[in-house]
Design a protein around this motif. Structure first.
Motif, PDB file in Angstrom:
ATOM      1  N   UNK A  42      52.625  43.702  36.267  1.00  0.00           N
ATOM      2  CA  UNK A  42      52.025  44.890  35.651  1.00  0.00           C
ATOM      3  C   UNK A  42      52.412  46.189  36.352  1.00  0.00           C
ATOM      4  N   UNK A  43      53.056  46.096  37.514  1.00  0.00           N
ATOM      5  CA  UNK A  43      53.493  47.300  38.211  1.00  0.00           C
ATOM      6  C   UNK A  43      52.385  48.093  38.880  1.00  0.00           C
ATOM      7  N   UNK A  44      51.260  47.451  39.156  1.00  0.00           N
ATOM      8  CA  UNK A  44      50.135  48.125  39.802  1.00  0.00           C
ATOM      9  C   UNK A  44      50.414  48.275  41.290  1.00  0.00           C
ATOM     10  N   UNK A  45      50.211  49.452  41.825  1.00  0.00           N
ATOM     11  CA  UNK A  45      50.396  49.703  43.257  1.00  0.00           C
ATOM     12  C   UNK A  45      49.020  49.881  43.901  1.00  0.00           C
ATOM     13  N   UNK A  46      48.487  48.830  44.523  1.00  0.00           N
ATOM     14  CA  UNK A  46      47.125  48.909  45.046  1.00  0.00           C
ATOM     15  C   UNK A  46      46.967  49.886  46.202  1.00  0.00           C
TER      16      UNK A  46
END
Length: 135
Positions: A42-46
């Motif tokens: 999903x390309x989420x950068x936490x």
């Protein structure tokens, strides 16, 4: 039906005094697969995203034992997708014989990184989550 799968080998230190993978490892495996999917698919950068996903509920039902050196296959799906929250559902199985060892879920609520107030899940992330939705 689970739409995303990952195989994870157990490690020597996953076994407890009873000779099987300790219950906390099951939660860790589910959390790991969820976050690997969020980051990798999903390309989420936490670390940099304006919002973060906080676990507000988790559950695991244990079905069978598993021990090192087994490999565990983790299936992931979205059971419910809300405006600010998502319910992840997971199944853990022993790769060698297909035995289901556990089923569980995590509920994440997306909150503002600074204020911790609930925020809507970003649309780009929601679009990817919809691909795992099994309604």
């Amino acid at each position: 039906m689970y739409l995303h799968w990952e195989n994870i080998p157990t490690r020597w230190h996953d076994n407890d005094v009873y000779g099987h993978v300790n219950n906390v490892v099951h939660y860790s495996l589910m959390d790991t697969v969820i976050n690997q999917w969020l980051i990798g698919t999903a390309g989420f950068d936490p670390l940099k995203a304006p919002s973060v996903a906080l676990c507000v509920e988790s559950h695991c039902a244990y079905k069978a034992e598993v021990s090192f050196p087994d490999t565990i296959q983790v299936g992931l799906r979205v059971g419910k997708l809300g405006r600010t929250s998502v319910r992840w559902e997971a199944v853990l199985g022993r790769v060698s014989d297909g035995t289901v060892i556990a089923e569980g879920h995590f509920v994440h609520v997306f909150v503002d990184r600074e204020t911790r107030d609930p925020v809507e899940i970003p649309e780009s992330l929601r679009a990817e989550m919809r691909k795992l939705l099994t309604v």
